[in-house]
Design a protein around this motif. Structure first.
Motif, PDB file in Angstrom:
ATOM      1  N   ALA A  64       0.819  -1.208   0.000  1.00  0.00           N
ATOM      2  CA  ALA A  64       0.000   0.000   0.000  1.00  0.00           C
ATOM      3  C   ALA A  64       0.850   1.254   0.000  1.00  0.00           C
ATOM      4  CB  ALA A  64      -0.915  -0.012   1.230  1.00  0.00           C
ATOM      5  N   ASN A  65       2.099   1.145   0.492  1.00  0.00           N
ATOM      6  CA  ASN A  65       2.983   2.298   0.542  1.00  0.00           C
ATOM      7  C   ASN A  65       3.875   2.405  -0.697  1.00  0.00           C
ATOM      8  OD1 ASN A  65       4.605   0.085   1.012  1.00  0.00           O
ATOM      9  ND2 ASN A  65       4.712   0.449   3.208  1.00  0.00           N
ATOM     10  N   GLY A  66       3.592   1.604  -1.716  1.00  0.00           N
ATOM     11  CA  GLY A  66       4.353   1.671  -2.953  1.00  0.00           C
ATOM     12  C   GLY A  66       5.652   0.889  -2.944  1.00  0.00           C
ATOM     13  N   VAL A  67       5.934   0.128  -1.872  1.00  0.00           N
ATOM     14  CA  VAL A  67       7.155  -0.661  -1.779  1.00  0.00           C
ATOM     15  C   VAL A  67       6.967  -1.988  -2.511  1.00  0.00           C
ATOM     16  CG1 VAL A  67       8.757  -1.824  -0.217  1.00  0.00           C
ATOM     17  CG2 VAL A  67       7.778   0.381   0.421  1.00  0.00           C
ATOM     18  N   THR A  68       7.911  -2.313  -3.368  1.00  0.00           N
ATOM     19  CA  THR A  68       7.857  -3.569  -4.107  1.00  0.00           C
ATOM     20  C   THR A  68       8.981  -4.486  -3.645  1.00  0.00           C
ATOM     21  OG1 THR A  68       6.925  -2.482  -6.056  1.00  0.00           O
ATOM     22  CG2 THR A  68       7.968  -4.630  -6.393  1.00  0.00           C
ATOM     23  N   LEU A  69       8.644  -5.732  -3.354  1.00  0.00           N
ATOM     24  CA  LEU A  69       9.633  -6.727  -2.959  1.00  0.00           C
ATOM     25  C   LEU A  69       9.578  -7.909  -3.912  1.00  0.00           C
ATOM     26  CD1 LEU A  69       9.354  -6.929   0.946  1.00  0.00           C
ATOM     27  CD2 LEU A  69      11.221  -5.979  -0.380  1.00  0.00           C
ATOM     28  N   ASN A  70      10.686  -8.199  -4.552  1.00  0.00           N
ATOM     29  CA  ASN A  70      10.796  -9.401  -5.370  1.00  0.00           C
ATOM     30  C   ASN A  70      11.168 -10.571  -4.475  1.00  0.00           C
ATOM     31  OD1 ASN A  70      10.652  -8.349  -8.292  1.00  0.00           O
ATOM     32  ND2 ASN A  70      12.114  -6.972  -7.320  1.00  0.00           N
ATOM     33  N   ALA A  71      10.591 -11.724  -4.733  1.00  0.00           N
ATOM     34  CA  ALA A  71      10.893 -12.918  -3.939  1.00  0.00           C
ATOM     35  C   ALA A  71      11.417 -14.018  -4.850  1.00  0.00           C
ATOM     36  CB  ALA A  71       9.641 -13.402  -3.211  1.00  0.00           C
ATOM     37  N   GLN A  72      12.425 -14.736  -4.369  1.00  0.00           N
ATOM     38  CA  GLN A  72      12.923 -15.875  -5.134  1.00  0.00           C
ATOM     39  C   GLN A  72      13.486 -16.927  -4.191  1.00  0.00           C
ATOM     40  OE1 GLN A  72      16.554 -13.181  -6.625  1.00  0.00           O
ATOM     41  NE2 GLN A  72      16.666 -15.234  -7.426  1.00  0.00           N
ATOM     42  N   LEU A  73      13.404 -18.164  -4.645  1.00  0.00           N
ATOM     43  CA  LEU A  73      13.954 -19.286  -3.898  1.00  0.00           C
ATOM     44  C   LEU A  73      15.457 -19.343  -4.136  1.00  0.00           C
ATOM     45  CD1 LEU A  73      13.500 -21.943  -2.249  1.00  0.00           C
ATOM     46  CD2 LEU A  73      13.260 -23.103  -4.459  1.00  0.00           C
TER      47      LEU A  73
END
Length: 322
Positions: A64-73
């Motif tokens: 909601a605050n515009g923060v993007t997190l990419n996730a990977q194994l």
């Protein structure tokens, strides 16, 4: 008595209801070739919709605050969450979760949501690789949730002297000096402080069973020692030499993509080369204000521009090492 209500089928793409009676009558009155055509058209409609759904799932969610997190194994039981300014490593265990480095304060809700997609267990320990704002903004929130905050003892002092815009940083609950072994739910994480490099409180986190090492800001596109926090360019190479004695094949930096053992070794070689060249210049009497202009680094793919306190610190330690 069994219900006589007609069964309803839905077309997955559009959720359009079709009763069994209507479907049977419709199929009986159509020639065979038209029936085949209908089936093929339905399949053609569903495939693009599924492909579009999969593509959407692969896109990293934005908070909601515009923060993007990419996730990977990374490897089994080990996940990496990446934002523009920081990496967070997640290790699963049978008795809770271990995090290596947090995120800026505004990213807490997004990070917690990403973690919960993988496991709903609580975060038991948050290990900081240094005291930088990009790693420590979520400290207070994780402490409130019951996590232990573990840092090297010099990093604790750096945290105490820091004055971030959002107010005082939550203090750690545990410190160590040279090394510490964390065991949790059958999982082992080895913490090491090999000496002063990026700062005087750098922590290396080694997961021996996965052969993965988290090095924080000890690996970067170019070295950036923080002399105000006890950093050392001269000490950086020896610290990396100690890391390279560990058995690993994946390196997780404090920011940016994962790298290999060979890339970490190449980074060490470049640092050793810079220090060697700079030491020779100081031995020849090159003054401080001319050091960086005479220090050749373009063949290494680096453009070092130490100025002010950083140049003072670099020249001082070179003078002491000559």
């Amino acid at each position: 008595m069994a219900s006589t209500r007609p069964r309803i089928y839905f077309l997955k793409q559009d959720r359009i209801p079709i009763s069994t009676e209507v479907l049977e009558v419709f199929m009986k009155i159509l020639p065979v070739h038209k029936k085949c055509a209908i089936v093929l058209l339905a399949m053609a409609a569903v495939v693009p919709a599924s492909a579009q759904y999969n593509n959407q799932q692969q896109q990293p969610p934005m908070g909601a605050n515009g923060v993007t997190l990419n996730a990977q194994l990374v490897k089994t039981g080990l996940y990496l969450f990446s934002s523009e300014g920081s990496n967070t490593l997640l290790r699963l265990s049978a008795n809770g979760l271990i995090l290596v480095d947090g995120q800026p304060l505004t990213a807490y809700d997004t990070l917690r949501a990403r973690v919960r997609k993988i496991s709903d267990q609580p975060v038991r320990a948050l290990i900081l690789t240094n005291s930088y704002q990009s790693h420590i903004g979520t400290n207070a929130k994780f402490l409130e949730a019951g996590a232990r905050l573990i840092v090297q003892q010099n990093a604790k002092q750096n945290l105490a002297s820091d004055s971030p815009p959002g107010g005082a940083v939550a203090p750690p609950t545990m410190t160590y000096d040279k090394e510490y072994l964390l065991r949790l739910g059958g999982v082992e994480a080895q913490l090491f402080h090999f000496g002063n490099a990026h700062t005087n409180g750098d922590t290396v986190v080694y997961f021996p069973h996965q052969k993965v090492v988290a090095v924080g800001d000890l690996f970067a596109s170019t070295p950036n020692p923080d002399f105000s926090a006890g950093g050392s360019m001269v000490g950086w190479g020896p610290v990396l030499a100690q890391i390279l004695k560990l058995d690993f094949d994946v390196v997780v930096p404090g920011t940016g993509p994962m790298v290999t053992r060979l890339e970490l070794d190449a980074f060490k070689t470049k640092i050793d080369t810079v220090v060697s060249r700079a030491t020779e210049l100081v031995k020849k009497g090159v003054p401080k204000d001319q050091l960086m202009s005479q220090l050749k680094t373009d063949d290494l793919g680096w453009h070092l521009s130490f100025t002010g306190d950083q140049l003072d610190g670099f020249y001082a330690e070179l003078s002491g090492a000559k």
